[in-house]
Structures are given as structure tokens and as C-alpha cells.
Scaffold this active site. Sequence first.
Site, short mmCIF file in Angstrom:
data_model
loop_
_atom_site.label_atom_id
_atom_site.label_comp_id
_atom_site.label_asym_id
_atom_site.label_seq_id
_atom_site.Cartn_x
_atom_site.Cartn_y
_atom_site.Cartn_z
N ASP A 200 24.84 -18.86 37.03
CA ASP A 200 24.97 -20.31 36.95
C ASP A 200 24.67 -20.91 35.59
O ASP A 200 24.59 -22.13 35.47
CB ASP A 200 24.11 -20.97 38.01
CG ASP A 200 22.62 -20.68 37.83
OD1 ASP A 200 22.29 -19.70 37.16
OD2 ASP A 200 21.81 -21.45 38.37
N GLU A 201 24.48 -20.10 34.54
CA GLU A 201 24.25 -20.69 33.23
C GLU A 201 24.73 -19.75 32.13
O GLU A 201 24.79 -18.54 32.29
CB GLU A 201 22.77 -21.05 33.02
CG GLU A 201 21.82 -19.90 33.07
CD GLU A 201 20.39 -20.32 32.74
OE1 GLU A 201 20.18 -21.15 31.81
OE2 GLU A 201 19.47 -19.82 33.41
N ASP B 268 24.48 -25.41 32.44
CA ASP B 268 23.62 -25.01 33.56
C ASP B 268 24.10 -25.73 34.81
O ASP B 268 24.10 -26.97 34.87
CB ASP B 268 22.16 -25.39 33.25
CG ASP B 268 21.16 -24.72 34.17
OD1 ASP B 268 21.59 -23.92 35.04
OD2 ASP B 268 19.96 -24.99 34.04
#
Length: 361
Positions: A106-107, A12
Site C-alpha cells: 500500500d505504499e 500511501d
Amino acid sequence: MSQPVRRIIHIDMDAFYASVEQRDAPALKGQPVAVGRSQERGVVAAASYEARKFGVRSAMPSVVARRKCPHLVFVPPRFEVYRAVSAQIHAIFARYTPLIQPLSLDEAYLDVTNPLLPRPSATAIAQEIRAAILAETGLTASAGISYNKFLAKLASDYRKPNGQFVIPPKAGAEFVATLPVSTFHGIGPATAARMNALGIYTGADLKAQTLPFLSQYFGKAASFYYGIARGEDHRPVEVDRPRKSLGKETTFEQDLHTPDALLAALTNLANMVWRACGKRHISGRTVTLKLRYADFTQLTRSTSLQTLVQNEAHLTETGRFLLTPLLPLVQGVRLLGLTLSALDSTENPATETQLSLLPDL
């Protein structure tokens, strides 16, 4: 022969959008930054850790964020940049495993049970990945390492920012027991509130419930809740995870007060959703309308069709069908959204019309 213990990493990025802006504009480093529009109808898309100290959060109205942090710096989003950086990060993941399940820009989950590069542990792989991300993008990431997706996701939040945490197999159930159910990925605010009303506040409280009891109140999700309370989650890392929905929404600069204005906005949303469907050669059977009033009261209305939505006009008319019972407006509307779900490919539609002609069984 027993199956090997899975090794799952959840990566993350730390305050991703805001961190990219601080990286690209050094003057913003150390400043409370919000990615979004500062206008009255703006919404915070992301907040730096400096801004979070003041209580600024993503999805917060900009006026509220400004009230909490008067010296907040607003930066307009640059999604093309975020997508490019995300591609860099995913290229790093691919050095270690082909089993990557992106959750957003983003993860992502990574299954490194059988990594492409020989490494002594998933912990070592996570450390290497985070170091490579920092060296190649100038950004920090946090990582959670465990034997399933649920625990890896929990672990990645445990040492944020710029850290990592491991939950080994023997510690999974014990780790879950002390946590509030409201922190569990897969249990949203509404479900957490329902659990609290039933006396379920922690993982231990959830574990104390029988499967029939949970099924009575939570239906099909009961088996998932029953499992995670015991540190169990057998979901695989899905490389080609099918998209579940396509939708668009718009927050208006000024509240809409007339049916004509609202119908025009709906038509525009249907156009954008259908164009997105066309690019992916998919359609769907379920149409959902989301409407947020000026006082932030929110309504959603859905309908499921017997066949896939056939074209843009069909989508627009279905949206109108959902909107009409809400007219005349009780107050101004600040946001309107339209989503298509229960998706399927449109590349082989030959049986679609035939199926719709069959009698109910």
C-alpha cells in the site's frame, strides 16, 4: 554542473486493507472495521479510520481492540484481493516513472525528477496519480512530495487521509526541527526512547548534536540521523531493492507449554521459510528466533553462520540451537517466529563451501 533537485513522491494508501473491505461491502462504509480475526488470539491487521477514532490500531490484539470498540466489525483478510488492487495501483505509477520503490502493498516511493509524461511539477503528478487511483480502484491515497525520501514520507502523513503535502527544499530543515523524533521514519520506539534519555526530543534537539556524539550512541546509523535533522537524505529510489530478510511467524490459538510442541512449531516455520527461499533462489547467513510469552514479553535470539544455510534441516537445527537455551519454558508461548537474513543468491553456490574452508585471516 550541479545536479537537478530531485522530485520524490511518497504515495500511501489510506487504511488500505480496511478500505478495500468497505469498498467491496457497502454495508461496512462508515462502520468501525478491523481486518483480522476476532478470536482470543487474533490480531488486527488493519483498522478503518472509524475504528482508529476508538484507539484501534494494526498489530493490536483483537481482545484489546474489542474492548476499545465493542461494536467493532471484524473482517477476515483477503490478501489475494489486496495484492491484485496493489498491482492496479503500481500500474498507475508506471505511467509516470520507471523509478518506483515499493515499501509494501500500500505504499511506494516514486522518483519523478524526469517523468515519462510532461507535467509542470511533482505536485501535479501526485494529484493525477491520486485521481487515477480513485477513479480506477475506488480508493483514496495520500501523497507527500519533497526533494528526498525522508521528507516525502513525513509529508504523506501530514494531510491524511485523502490529501497531499509539499515540503520544498528551502523548508526541509525548518519542517523537521519542530517534529518529535518518534515520528521520524527510520527511528523506531526503542531508538526514540534512547534519544529521549539523552535529551533529544525534537528534530532541533537532534540537529544540536555533533556527529561524534551520535556515533558514540548510535553507531553506523549516526550519519543518517545527522543528515535527516538537517533535512538531508541522499538515498536513491531503489527500483530493484534487494530483500533483506525472509521470515514467518505464528500466533497460537492456545499457549504452548511443552518443548515438544514448541519444537514442532519451529519445524513447521522452518519449512515455510525454506520454501519461500526456494522460490526466490536465495538463502541467508543469519537466523533469528522470535518468541512472545503469554504476558506479551518478547525475546529475540540471533546467530550468524560462516556460510549460507544449506537446506531446511540446517535451518531447523539452527533454530533449535537458538531455542534450546530458553527451555524449559518459564511460561506459555503465544507467538513464535523464525527469520533468515543476510541473504544471498544460491544460484552460484560453488565457492560457498570453498570459502568456508579458508583459514581466518
